[in-house]
Design a protein around this motif. Structure first.
Motif, short mmCIF file in Angstrom:
data_model
loop_
_atom_site.label_atom_id
_atom_site.label_comp_id
_atom_site.label_asym_id
_atom_site.label_seq_id
_atom_site.Cartn_x
_atom_site.Cartn_y
_atom_site.Cartn_z
N ARG A 141 0.81 -1.23 0.00
CA ARG A 141 0.00 0.00 0.00
C ARG A 141 0.84 1.27 0.00
NH1 ARG A 141 -5.16 -1.15 3.92
NH2 ARG A 141 -5.79 -3.08 2.94
N ALA A 142 2.13 1.14 -0.05
CA ALA A 142 3.01 2.32 -0.03
C ALA A 142 2.65 3.25 -1.19
CB ALA A 142 4.46 1.91 -0.12
N GLY A 143 2.50 4.52 -0.87
CA GLY A 143 2.17 5.51 -1.89
C GLY A 143 0.69 5.71 -2.11
N GLN A 144 -0.14 4.87 -1.54
CA GLN A 144 -1.59 5.02 -1.69
C GLN A 144 -2.11 6.06 -0.71
OE1 GLN A 144 -3.47 1.24 -1.14
NE2 GLN A 144 -2.76 0.42 -3.08
N GLN A 145 -3.33 6.47 -0.93
CA GLN A 145 -3.98 7.44 -0.06
C GLN A 145 -4.20 6.81 1.32
OE1 GLN A 145 -4.82 10.58 -0.86
NE2 GLN A 145 -5.74 11.03 1.11
N LEU A 146 -3.78 7.52 2.37
CA LEU A 146 -3.96 7.05 3.73
C LEU A 146 -5.37 7.38 4.22
CD1 LEU A 146 -0.59 8.15 5.33
CD2 LEU A 146 -1.25 5.87 4.59
N PRO A 147 -5.96 6.52 5.06
CA PRO A 147 -7.29 6.84 5.60
C PRO A 147 -7.21 8.06 6.51
CG PRO A 147 -6.41 4.85 6.63
CD PRO A 147 -5.45 5.25 5.54
N PHE A 148 -8.30 8.81 6.54
CA PHE A 148 -8.38 10.03 7.34
C PHE A 148 -8.54 9.67 8.80
CE2 PHE A 148 -10.88 13.50 9.22
CZ PHE A 148 -10.01 14.55 9.00
N LEU A 149 -7.74 10.28 9.65
CA LEU A 149 -7.83 10.07 11.10
C LEU A 149 -8.59 11.25 11.70
CD1 LEU A 149 -7.09 8.52 13.66
CD2 LEU A 149 -4.96 9.81 13.71
N ARG A 150 -9.71 10.96 12.31
CA ARG A 150 -10.54 12.02 12.89
C ARG A 150 -10.27 12.11 14.40
NH1 ARG A 150 -16.22 13.55 10.90
NH2 ARG A 150 -16.59 15.30 12.24
N LEU A 151 -9.73 13.23 14.81
CA LEU A 151 -9.42 13.46 16.22
C LEU A 151 -10.56 14.21 16.89
CD1 LEU A 151 -5.69 14.58 15.83
CD2 LEU A 151 -6.55 12.34 16.51
N PRO A 152 -10.78 14.00 18.18
CA PRO A 152 -11.85 14.73 18.87
C PRO A 152 -11.50 16.21 18.97
CG PRO A 152 -10.55 13.48 20.43
CD PRO A 152 -10.06 13.11 19.06
N LEU A 153 -12.52 17.03 19.09
CA LEU A 153 -12.30 18.46 19.25
C LEU A 153 -11.72 18.71 20.64
CD1 LEU A 153 -15.63 19.79 17.73
CD2 LEU A 153 -13.37 19.74 16.67
N ARG A 154 -10.59 19.38 20.68
CA ARG A 154 -9.88 19.59 21.95
C ARG A 154 -10.75 20.34 22.96
NH1 ARG A 154 -4.00 22.07 21.82
NH2 ARG A 154 -3.78 20.20 20.56
N ALA A 155 -11.46 21.35 22.52
CA ALA A 155 -12.26 22.15 23.45
C ALA A 155 -13.34 21.32 24.12
CB ALA A 155 -12.88 23.33 22.72
N SER A 156 -14.03 20.46 23.36
CA SER A 156 -15.11 19.67 23.94
C SER A 156 -14.57 18.59 24.88
CB SER A 156 -15.98 19.04 22.86
OG SER A 156 -15.24 18.06 22.14
N VAL A 157 -13.45 17.98 24.51
CA VAL A 157 -12.86 16.95 25.38
C VAL A 157 -12.43 17.57 26.70
CG1 VAL A 157 -10.92 15.36 25.64
CG2 VAL A 157 -12.14 15.47 23.48
N CYS A 158 -11.76 18.70 26.64
CA CYS A 158 -11.30 19.37 27.86
C CYS A 158 -12.47 19.85 28.70
CB CYS A 158 -10.37 20.53 27.51
SG CYS A 158 -8.79 19.98 26.83
#
Length: 67
Positions: free
Chosen positions: A18-35
């Motif tokens: 899979r080298a060179g292929q499009q990587l899946p999007f990593l969705r991180l939580p919103l910092r403000a809401s987590v805090c």
């Protein structure tokens, strides 16, 4: 809360293929809401601890549904 899906880990051979292929999007939580959620929970726990230390009899009565 958002729905999350599990992804299995790739073997080194699969990574090489899979080298060179499009990587899946990593969705991180919103910092403000987590805090903010963490802060609220900590404040609730601190308030409970203060009631227990300040007046154990009152805290026991509150836990039983009185006061």
């Amino acid at each position: 809360m958002a729905v999350t899906t599990a992804a299995r880990l790739l073997s080194p051979e699969e990574m090489a293929l899979r080298a060179g292929q499009q990587l899946p999007f990593l969705r991180l939580p919103l910092r403000a809401s987590v805090c903010a959620e963490r802060e609220l929970r900590l404040r609730q726990l601190a308030g409970l601890a203060l009631r227990l230390v300040g007046s154990p009899a009152l805290a026991t009565e509150e836990a039983r549904g009185g006061a």
